[in-house]
Design a protein around this motif. Structure first.
Motif, PDB file in Angstrom:
ATOM      1  N   ASP A   1       0.834  -1.207   0.000  1.00  0.00           N
ATOM      2  CA  ASP A   1       0.000   0.000   0.000  1.00  0.00           C
ATOM      3  C   ASP A   1       0.867   1.256   0.000  1.00  0.00           C
ATOM      4  O   ASP A   1       0.567   2.239  -0.687  1.00  0.00           O
ATOM      5  N   TYR A   2       1.950   1.225   0.762  1.00  0.00           N
ATOM      6  CA  TYR A   2       2.868   2.367   0.822  1.00  0.00           C
ATOM      7  C   TYR A   2       3.486   2.649  -0.553  1.00  0.00           C
ATOM      8  O   TYR A   2       3.489   3.794  -1.018  1.00  0.00           O
ATOM      9  N   PHE A   3       4.009   1.606  -1.203  1.00  0.00           N
ATOM     10  CA  PHE A   3       4.617   1.802  -2.519  1.00  0.00           C
ATOM     11  C   PHE A   3       3.580   2.193  -3.567  1.00  0.00           C
ATOM     12  O   PHE A   3       3.886   2.927  -4.511  1.00  0.00           O
ATOM     13  N   TRP A   4       2.364   1.723  -3.409  1.00  0.00           N
ATOM     14  CA  TRP A   4       1.274   2.095  -4.314  1.00  0.00           C
ATOM     15  C   TRP A   4       1.008   3.600  -4.234  1.00  0.00           C
ATOM     16  O   TRP A   4       0.788   4.265  -5.242  1.00  0.00           O
ATOM     17  N   HIS A   5       1.034   4.149  -3.028  1.00  0.00           N
ATOM     18  CA  HIS A   5       0.779   5.573  -2.842  1.00  0.00           C
ATOM     19  C   HIS A   5       1.981   6.442  -3.215  1.00  0.00           C
ATOM     20  O   HIS A   5       1.814   7.568  -3.687  1.00  0.00           O
ATOM     21  N   ILE A   6       3.199   5.945  -2.980  1.00  0.00           N
ATOM     22  CA  ILE A   6       4.392   6.769  -3.156  1.00  0.00           C
ATOM     23  C   ILE A   6       4.876   6.809  -4.606  1.00  0.00           C
ATOM     24  O   ILE A   6       5.713   7.638  -4.970  1.00  0.00           O
ATOM     25  N   THR A   7       4.354   5.938  -5.462  1.00  0.00           N
ATOM     26  CA  THR A   7       4.870   5.811  -6.835  1.00  0.00           C
ATOM     27  C   THR A   7       4.810   7.119  -7.610  1.00  0.00           C
ATOM     28  O   THR A   7       5.834   7.600  -8.132  1.00  0.00           O
ATOM     29  N   LEU A   8       3.642   7.718  -7.733  1.00  0.00           N
ATOM     30  CA  LEU A   8       3.505   8.948  -8.523  1.00  0.00           C
ATOM     31  C   LEU A   8       4.294  10.112  -7.931  1.00  0.00           C
ATOM     32  O   LEU A   8       4.977  10.831  -8.684  1.00  0.00           O
ATOM     33  N   PRO A   9       4.235  10.371  -6.621  1.00  0.00           N
ATOM     34  CA  PRO A   9       5.059  11.454  -6.078  1.00  0.00           C
ATOM     35  C   PRO A   9       6.547  11.274  -6.312  1.00  0.00           C
ATOM     36  O   PRO A   9       7.256  12.237  -6.615  1.00  0.00           O
ATOM     37  N   VAL A  10       7.045  10.027  -6.199  1.00  0.00           N
ATOM     38  CA  VAL A  10       8.474   9.776  -6.414  1.00  0.00           C
ATOM     39  C   VAL A  10       8.843  10.008  -7.873  1.00  0.00           C
ATOM     40  O   VAL A  10       9.871  10.632  -8.182  1.00  0.00           O
ATOM     41  N   ILE A  11       8.019   9.527  -8.794  1.00  0.00           N
ATOM     42  CA  ILE A  11       8.297   9.739 -10.221  1.00  0.00           C
ATOM     43  C   ILE A  11       8.307  11.226 -10.547  1.00  0.00           C
ATOM     44  O   ILE A  11       9.175  11.720 -11.274  1.00  0.00           O
ATOM     45  N   ALA A  12       7.339  11.966 -10.003  1.00  0.00           N
ATOM     46  CA  ALA A  12       7.277  13.406 -10.241  1.00  0.00           C
ATOM     47  C   ALA A  12       8.493  14.122  -9.661  1.00  0.00           C
ATOM     48  O   ALA A  12       9.013  15.075 -10.260  1.00  0.00           O
ATOM     49  N   SER A  13       8.976  13.672  -8.515  1.00  0.00           N
ATOM     50  CA  SER A  13      10.142  14.293  -7.888  1.00  0.00           C
ATOM     51  C   SER A  13      11.435  13.957  -8.620  1.00  0.00           C
ATOM     52  O   SER A  13      12.405  14.709  -8.550  1.00  0.00           O
ATOM     53  N   THR A  14      11.448  12.835  -9.324  1.00  0.00           N
ATOM     54  CA  THR A  14      12.667  12.348  -9.970  1.00  0.00           C
ATOM     55  C   THR A  14      12.977  13.075 -11.256  1.00  0.00           C
ATOM     56  O   THR A  14      14.141  13.165 -11.657  1.00  0.00           O
ATOM     57  N   ILE A  15      11.984  13.654 -11.914  1.00  0.00           N
ATOM     58  CA  ILE A  15      12.140  14.126 -13.282  1.00  0.00           C
ATOM     59  C   ILE A  15      13.278  15.129 -13.462  1.00  0.00           C
ATOM     60  O   ILE A  15      14.067  15.031 -14.397  1.00  0.00           O
ATOM     61  N   GLY A  16      13.387  16.103 -12.562  1.00  0.00           N
ATOM     62  CA  GLY A  16      14.430  17.108 -12.697  1.00  0.00           C
ATOM     63  C   GLY A  16      15.816  16.553 -12.420  1.00  0.00           C
ATOM     64  O   GLY A  16      16.756  16.745 -13.200  1.00  0.00           O
ATOM     65  N   GLY A  17      15.976  15.833 -11.301  1.00  0.00           N
ATOM     66  CA  GLY A  17      17.269  15.262 -10.939  1.00  0.00           C
ATOM     67  C   GLY A  17      17.729  14.199 -11.907  1.00  0.00           C
ATOM     68  O   GLY A  17      18.926  14.042 -12.166  1.00  0.00           O
ATOM     69  N   PHE A  18      16.781  13.462 -12.481  1.00  0.00           N
ATOM     70  CA  PHE A  18      17.112  12.418 -13.449  1.00  0.00           C
ATOM     71  C   PHE A  18      17.824  12.994 -14.669  1.00  0.00           C
ATOM     72  O   PHE A  18      18.857  12.494 -15.116  1.00  0.00           O
ATOM     73  N   ALA A  19      17.283  14.074 -15.216  1.00  0.00           N
ATOM     74  CA  ALA A  19      17.873  14.681 -16.409  1.00  0.00           C
ATOM     75  C   ALA A  19      19.258  15.237 -16.113  1.00  0.00           C
ATOM     76  O   ALA A  19      20.221  15.010 -16.870  1.00  0.00           O
ATOM     77  N   THR A  20      19.383  15.958 -15.020  1.00  0.00           N
ATOM     78  CA  THR A  20      20.667  16.573 -14.669  1.00  0.00           C
ATOM     79  C   THR A  20      21.739  15.522 -14.419  1.00  0.00           C
ATOM     80  O   THR A  20      22.872  15.633 -14.920  1.00  0.00           O
ATOM     81  N   LEU A  21      21.407  14.493 -13.649  1.00  0.00           N
ATOM     82  CA  LEU A  21      22.391  13.471 -13.296  1.00  0.00           C
ATOM     83  C   LEU A  21      22.814  12.651 -14.513  1.00  0.00           C
ATOM     84  O   LEU A  21      23.981  12.248 -14.626  1.00  0.00           O
ATOM     85  N   THR A  22      21.894  12.394 -15.435  1.00  0.00           N
ATOM     86  CA  THR A  22      22.240  11.635 -16.641  1.00  0.00           C
ATOM     87  C   THR A  22      23.272  12.385 -17.475  1.00  0.00           C
ATOM     88  O   THR A  22      24.290  11.809 -17.898  1.00  0.00           O
ATOM     89  N   LEU A  23      23.021  13.658 -17.742  1.00  0.00           N
ATOM     90  CA  LEU A  23      23.957  14.453 -18.544  1.00  0.00           C
ATOM     91  C   LEU A  23      25.273  14.666 -17.805  1.00  0.00           C
ATOM     92  O   LEU A  23      26.345  14.691 -18.436  1.00  0.00           O
ATOM     93  N   LEU A  24      25.212  14.809 -16.493  1.00  0.00           N
ATOM     94  CA  LEU A  24      26.439  14.957 -15.710  1.00  0.00           C
ATOM     95  C   LEU A  24      27.281  13.695 -15.794  1.00  0.00           C
ATOM     96  O   LEU A  24      28.514  13.762 -15.973  1.00  0.00           O
TER      97      LEU A  24
END
Length: 362
Positions: A219-242
Motif C-alpha cells: 500500500d505504501y509503494f502504491w501511494h508513493i509511486t507517482l510522487p516519487v516519479i514526479a520528484s525524480t524528473i528534474g534530478g534524473f535529467a541533470t544526473l544523466t547528462l552529468l
C-alpha cells in the motif's frame, strides 16, 4: 582530515547565522505578519477570541478575549489588547534582540510553539520529517539507478542514434515543470481523465491499520509511486547528462588509451579504470540533487499529492505567517544542507585518496 572537518564545522556557524539573519530581516518587510493575520481573524470572527483564550499564554490577553464579541461590536480592538498581543508574541522587542533570542533557543533545539497550531515546532518537524525524507531518498535512489547506467551508455555511444534520441527525451523531460509533470501523472494514472491505477492523494489508505505487514508495504509503494516519479524528473535529467559528460571527459584521457593498448577489454577499461575517476564529479553533485528534491520539489509535490511533509508544512506556515514554523524549518533545512555538503566532501576523498583536504584553507 580531522582538522578539515573541524574547520568545516566551525564555518557552518557563520554560514547558518548569515542565512538566518538575512531571511529574518527580509521577513520583517513582508506585509501581513502574524499580528495582522490574527487581527484580521479576530475582526472577521468574534468567536475566534474564545479559541485564542483557550490557547494563549498571557492571562491579560485572555481577560480581554472574554469580552471579545462586545469589543468587536463597538468597532475595533482596544490598543491595550493589541499591545499585550504584541508582547505575547515578542514583537515589542527590538529586531536584534528578537533575533538573538531566537538563535539562542535554536542552538538548544528549542524552536518554540506554533502561533496558530498550539503545538511545539520540534514536534511538528519530527512528525512531518519522515514523509519528506522518504520522498527525497526514494526519488534520489530512482534517479541514480536510471541516470548512471543511462549516462554511461550515452557516453559509450556518443553521437549515435541512441544518444540523440535519449538526449531529446531528457531535454524535453527537464523542460517540463515539476508541478505540470505531477498534474499530468494525476490526469493519466490517478483517475483524472484516463486510468485509475494509483491513488490520487495521501501516503496510505484509510484501512492502513487493518492491513498485514506485506499489505502495508504494498500500500505504501502504491501511494508513493507517482510522487516519487514526479520528484525524480528534474534530478534524473541533470544526473544523466552529468554522468555522460564526466565519462566522456575521462574516456578521452591518455591513461585510457594506454589501458586499451595493453589489451584490456572495453568493459575492464570502462569499469576498472574510468568508472572510479568519472564518478567523482557525480558524487559531488549528489548533495545538491538531494537537497533540491527534499527542500525544493517537496513543497510542490507534497502540496499537489496532499502529503503531510515538511515542504507542505513550510508552505502553509508561510501563507499564515507562522514565524516559529517558518524559521524552525529554515534552520533545520539549512543545517541539514550544510551537513550533507560536508558528507559529500568526505565521500569525495574516500573515493579518490589523492584528494587532500588538509592542504585547503577551508
Amino acid at each position: 582530515m580531522g582538522a578539515y572537518i573541524v574547520r568545516r564545522l566551525l564555518l557552518m556557524i557563520p554560514t547558518l547565522v548569515g542565512i538566518m539573519i538575512l531571511n529574518f530581516a527580509l521577513i520583517q518587510f513582508v506585509p501581513g505578519g502574524p499580528i495582522e493575520q490574527l487581527i484580521a481573524r479576530l475582526e472577521g470572527h468574534g468567536d475566534v477570541f474564545a479559541q485564542i483564550a483557550g490557547t494563549g499564554g498571557d492571562a491579560g490577553i485572555n481577560e480581554q478575549v472574554e469580552g471579545g464579541e462586545s469589543i468587536l461590536k463597538n468597532g475595533g480592538l482596544p490598543p491595550e489588547f493589541l499591545a499585550k498581543l504584541r508582547a505575547e508574541y515578542g514583537f515589542d522587542k527590538p529586531f536584534f534582540t528578537r533575533f538573538a533570542d531566537m538563535m539562542w533557543k535554536y542552538v538548544q533545539f528549542d524552536f518554540g510553539e506554533s502561533y496558530f497550531r498550539s503545538v511545539r515546532v520540534v514536534d511538528l518537524i519530527l512528525e512531518k520529517m519522515p514523509v519528506s525524507i522518504t520522498l527525497g531518498l526514494w526519488a534520489t535512489l530512482l534517479a541514480t539507478i536510471i541516470s548512471i547506467p543511462l549516462g554511461i551508455a550515452k557516453a559509450v555511444r556518443d553521437g549515435s542514434r541512441f544518444d540523440t534520441v535519449t538526449s531529446t527525451i531528457i531535454i524535453v523531460a527537464y523542460a517540463i515543470p515539476t508541478f505540470l509533470f505531477a498534474v499530468m501523472l494525476m490526469i493519466f494514472f490517478a483517475g483524472g481523465s484516463y486510468w485509475r491505477i494509483f491513488p490520487l492523494t495521501g501516503l496510505t489508505s484509510d484501512n492502513w491499520e487493518e492491513l498485514s505487514m506485506l499489505g502495508k508495504v504494498a500500500d505504501y509503494f502504491w501511494h508513493i509511486t507517482l510522487p516519487v516519479i514526479a520528484s525524480t524528473i528534474g534530478g534524473f535529467a541533470t544526473l544523466t547528462l552529468l554522468t555522460k559528460n564526466s565519462f566522456l571527459d575521462e574516456i578521452r584521457k591518455q591513461y585510457v588509451v594506454t589501458a586499451r593498448a595493453k589489451g584490456l577489454t572495453e568493459r575492464r577499461v570502462l569499469y576498472g579504470h574510468v568508472f572510479r575517476n568519472a564518478m567523482l564529479i557525480v558524487i559531488a553533485g549528489f548533495p545538491s540533487m538531494l537537497i533540491g528534491v527534499l527542500f525544493g520539489g517537496s513543497v510542490i509535490i507534497e502540496t499537489i499529492f496532499s502529503l503531510d511533509g515538511l515542504g507542505r508544512l513550510g508552505f502553509e506556515a508561510a501563507i499564515s505567517r507562522d514565524y516559529p514554523i517558518m524559521f524552525g524549518t529554515l534552520f533545520f533545512f539549512t543545517l541539514m544542507g550544510l551537513i550533507i555538503g560536508l558528507i559529500s566532501d568526505l565521500t569525495y576523498a574516500w573515493v579518490d585518496p589523492r584528494i587532500d583536504f588538509e592542504a585547503r584553507r577551508v
